[in-house]
Design a protein around this motif. Structure first.
Motif, PDB file in Angstrom:
ATOM      1  N   VAL A  24       1.193  -1.584  -0.021  1.00 38.82           N
ATOM      2  CA  VAL A  24       0.100   0.025  -0.201  1.00 38.82           C
ATOM      3  C   VAL A  24       0.769   1.693  -0.214  1.00 38.82           C
ATOM      4  CG1 VAL A  24      -1.350  -1.365   1.247  1.00 38.82           C
ATOM      5  CG2 VAL A  24       0.003   0.234   2.448  1.00 38.82           C
ATOM      6  N   ARG A  25       2.170   1.169   0.120  1.00 39.57           N
ATOM      7  CA  ARG A  25       3.024   1.824   0.348  1.00 39.57           C
ATOM      8  C   ARG A  25       3.007   3.520  -0.393  1.00 39.57           C
ATOM      9  NH1 ARG A  25       9.094   0.397  -1.815  1.00 39.57           N
ATOM     10  NH2 ARG A  25       9.732   3.073  -1.491  1.00 39.57           N
ATOM     11  N   GLY A  26       2.431   3.482  -1.920  1.00 39.33           N
ATOM     12  CA  GLY A  26       1.838   4.276  -3.394  1.00 39.33           C
ATOM     13  C   GLY A  26       0.743   5.604  -2.460  1.00 39.33           C
ATOM     14  N   HIS A  27      -0.385   4.663  -1.954  1.00 44.79           N
ATOM     15  CA  HIS A  27      -1.655   4.908  -0.993  1.00 44.79           C
ATOM     16  C   HIS A  27      -1.242   5.563   0.312  1.00 44.79           C
ATOM     17  CE1 HIS A  27      -2.718   4.153  -5.228  1.00 44.79           C
ATOM     18  NE2 HIS A  27      -2.430   2.820  -5.491  1.00 44.79           N
ATOM     19  N   VAL A  28      -0.688   5.625   1.330  1.00 46.43           N
ATOM     20  CA  VAL A  28      -0.254   6.277   2.664  1.00 46.43           C
ATOM     21  C   VAL A  28       1.143   7.368   2.524  1.00 46.43           C
ATOM     22  CG1 VAL A  28      -1.672   3.829   3.560  1.00 46.43           C
ATOM     23  CG2 VAL A  28       1.498   4.838   3.640  1.00 46.43           C
ATOM     24  N   GLY A  29       1.013   8.596   3.527  1.00 47.22           N
ATOM     25  CA  GLY A  29       2.457   8.869   3.695  1.00 47.22           C
ATOM     26  C   GLY A  29       3.178   8.784   4.197  1.00 47.22           C
ATOM     27  N   GLY A  30       2.777   7.560   5.008  1.00 47.50           N
ATOM     28  CA  GLY A  30       4.073   7.551   6.450  1.00 47.50           C
ATOM     29  C   GLY A  30       3.294   6.063   7.070  1.00 47.50           C
ATOM     30  N   LEU A  52      11.666   1.235   3.235  1.00 51.56           N
ATOM     31  CA  LEU A  52      10.151   1.489   2.581  1.00 51.56           C
ATOM     32  C   LEU A  52      10.548   2.806   2.003  1.00 51.56           C
ATOM     33  CD1 LEU A  52       7.842  -0.817   4.003  1.00 51.56           C
ATOM     34  CD2 LEU A  52       9.253  -1.367   2.397  1.00 51.56           C
ATOM     35  N   GLY A  53      11.644   3.502   2.735  1.00 58.99           N
ATOM     36  CA  GLY A  53      11.119   4.763   2.339  1.00 58.99           C
ATOM     37  C   GLY A  53      10.010   5.908   2.994  1.00 58.99           C
ATOM     38  N   LEU A  54       9.345   5.150   3.582  1.00 59.07           N
ATOM     39  CA  LEU A  54       8.581   6.629   3.740  1.00 59.07           C
ATOM     40  C   LEU A  54       8.580   6.990   5.466  1.00 59.07           C
ATOM     41  CD1 LEU A  54       5.817   4.022   2.857  1.00 59.07           C
ATOM     42  CD2 LEU A  54       5.691   6.616   1.902  1.00 59.07           C
ATOM     43  N   PRO A  55       8.077   7.702   5.690  1.00 63.83           N
ATOM     44  CA  PRO A  55       8.584   8.693   7.149  1.00 63.83           C
ATOM     45  C   PRO A  55       7.490   7.244   8.004  1.00 63.83           C
ATOM     46  CG  PRO A  55       7.459  10.297   5.619  1.00 63.83           C
ATOM     47  CD  PRO A  55       7.741   9.253   5.048  1.00 63.83           C
ATOM     48  N   VAL A  56       8.638   7.091   9.257  1.00 59.21           N
ATOM     49  CA  VAL A  56       8.450   7.035  10.582  1.00 59.21           C
ATOM     50  C   VAL A  56       7.809   7.302  11.476  1.00 59.21           C
ATOM     51  CG1 VAL A  56       9.049   5.352  11.984  1.00 59.21           C
ATOM     52  CG2 VAL A  56       9.617   4.726   9.696  1.00 59.21           C
ATOM     53  N   PHE A  57       6.601   7.069  11.811  1.00 56.15           N
ATOM     54  CA  PHE A  57       5.854   7.417  12.896  1.00 56.15           C
ATOM     55  C   PHE A  57       5.690   6.465  14.628  1.00 56.15           C
ATOM     56  CE2 PHE A  57       1.412   7.753  15.125  1.00 56.15           C
ATOM     57  CZ  PHE A  57       1.438   8.512  15.936  1.00 56.15           C
ATOM     58  N   LEU A  58       7.061   6.528  15.383  1.00 54.81           N
ATOM     59  CA  LEU A  58       6.823   5.645  16.535  1.00 54.81           C
ATOM     60  C   LEU A  58       6.117   6.556  17.285  1.00 54.81           C
ATOM     61  CD1 LEU A  58      10.422   5.264  16.974  1.00 54.81           C
ATOM     62  CD2 LEU A  58       9.176   3.826  15.727  1.00 54.81           C
ATOM     63  N   ASP A  59       5.481   5.389  17.905  1.00 56.93           N
ATOM     64  CA  ASP A  59       4.288   5.620  18.755  1.00 56.93           C
ATOM     65  C   ASP A  59       4.428   4.934  20.202  1.00 56.93           C
ATOM     66  OD1 ASP A  59       1.749   6.707  19.975  1.00 56.93           O
ATOM     67  OD2 ASP A  59      -0.150   5.418  18.924  1.00 56.93           O
ATOM     68  N   LEU A  60       5.641   5.235  20.824  1.00 57.46           N
ATOM     69  CA  LEU A  60       5.722   4.616  22.067  1.00 57.46           C
ATOM     70  C   LEU A  60       5.377   5.542  22.706  1.00 57.46           C
ATOM     71  CD1 LEU A  60       9.455   3.779  20.843  1.00 57.46           C
ATOM     72  CD2 LEU A  60       7.758   2.705  21.051  1.00 57.46           C
ATOM     73  N   LYS A  61       4.603   6.400  23.007  1.00 53.55           N
ATOM     74  CA  LYS A  61       3.774   7.001  24.407  1.00 53.55           C
ATOM     75  C   LYS A  61       4.403   6.813  26.042  1.00 53.55           C
ATOM     76  CE  LYS A  61      -0.562   5.478  22.706  1.00 53.55           C
ATOM     77  NZ  LYS A  61      -1.064   4.600  21.094  1.00 53.55           N
ATOM     78  N   LEU A  62       5.754   7.542  25.065  1.00 53.31           N
ATOM     79  CA  LEU A  62       6.034   7.100  26.625  1.00 53.31           C
ATOM     80  C   LEU A  62       6.527   8.525  27.153  1.00 53.31           C
ATOM     81  CD1 LEU A  62       9.858   8.070  24.397  1.00 53.31           C
ATOM     82  CD2 LEU A  62       9.197   5.965  25.155  1.00 53.31           C
ATOM     83  N   HIS A  63       6.087   7.852  28.740  1.00 53.90           N
ATOM     84  CA  HIS A  63       5.645   8.230  29.766  1.00 53.90           C
ATOM     85  C   HIS A  63       6.081   7.706  31.691  1.00 53.90           C
ATOM     86  CE1 HIS A  63       2.029   9.485  32.485  1.00 53.90           C
ATOM     87  NE2 HIS A  63       2.960   9.768  32.600  1.00 53.90           N
ATOM     88  N   ASP A  64       7.693   8.414  31.934  1.00 54.81           N
ATOM     89  CA  ASP A  64       8.320   8.492  32.587  1.00 54.81           C
ATOM     90  C   ASP A  64       8.746   9.455  33.628  1.00 54.81           C
ATOM     91  OD1 ASP A  64      10.251   6.998  34.641  1.00 54.81           O
ATOM     92  OD2 ASP A  64       9.746   5.437  33.274  1.00 54.81           O
TER      93      ASP A  64
END
Length: 224
Positions: A24-30, A52-64
């Motif tokens: 699906v890489r051609g139809h998503v932005g990241g 794969l060449g798309l931006p990566v969003f790390l949804d790690l929800k850091l809380h400390d």
């Protein structure tokens, strides 16, 4: 951003995640990688997805405590994420230190209230007011801390955008039909969220669990 859709790749097998992203890489932005993916595949998995060449969003929800979160943000530099999440509930000092420790090209956004929670859930945790009240309160705290933006549901993004015009807003829990599914309670359509000011639309199961993920991604993209 030409395509605001970030596909949530929370799959247990790295090969399967890469195959889906490639399809699906051609139809998503990241691509969004959450706790399930990161715990299963770690830094190696992130590097594999970045190929794969798309931006990566790390949804790690850091809380400390602030020092620990700052150290975690510094450790993430090598992965070159485009976006990283922290929990707004960690407080202003934690958010300030997270932003100060982030990479130059990394947006730090604060999770306000999970889309799986509603007003009744808040009441049970001892928080007064509505879900909307809580999101607005934490959005103001994140803005004061110098963060780039927040994560909120599509129910609140318009109000937050109106009060924080240059903010960066990530909206998860989206459903093309606009109906709640499984553990999501406060949902809207991708089109509505975008119209109301969302910068990034996080979409997972409507694509990843579709009979034809490519067709599903195309259909969502066409609505935007």
């Amino acid at each position: 951003m030409s395509n605001p859709v970030y596909l949530a790749l929370d799959l247990p097998q790295l090969a399967g995640a890469k195959a889906l992203a490639e399809k699906v890489r051609g139809h998503v932005g990241g691509l969004k990688l959450g706790l399930e993916f990161f715990c299963a595949h770690g830094a190696h998995g992130v590097h594999e997805i970045r190929e794969l060449g798309l931006p990566v969003f790390l949804d790690l929800k850091l809380h400390d405590i602030p020092n620990t979160v700052a150290g975690a943000m510094q450790a993430l530099h090598v992965l070159e994420p485009a976006i990283v999440t922290v929990h707004a509930g960690g407080g202003r000092a934690m958010m300030e230190d997270a932003k100060a420790a982030a990479g130059e090209n990394c947006k730090v956004v604060a999770v306000t209230l999970l889309t799986s929670m509603d007003g009744r859930d808040l009441e049970r945790t001892g928080v007064a007011g509505t879900a909307h009240d809580q999101v607005m309160r934490l959005a103001g705290l994140a803005q004061d801390a110098g963060l780039d933006g927040i994560v909120c549901s599509g129910h609140e993004v318009k109000a937050v955008h109106d009060s924080w015009r240059d903010g960066f807003f990530v909206v998860p829990g989206l459903r093309p039909g606009g109906k709640p599914t499984a553990d999501q309670k406060r949902v809207v359509t991708p089109r509505q969220a975008r119209d109301d000011g969302a910068s990034v639309l996080v979409i997972g199961r409507p694509i990843s669990r579709a009979d034809d993920p490519l067709a599903a991604a195309r259909e969502i993209e066409a609505t935007l």
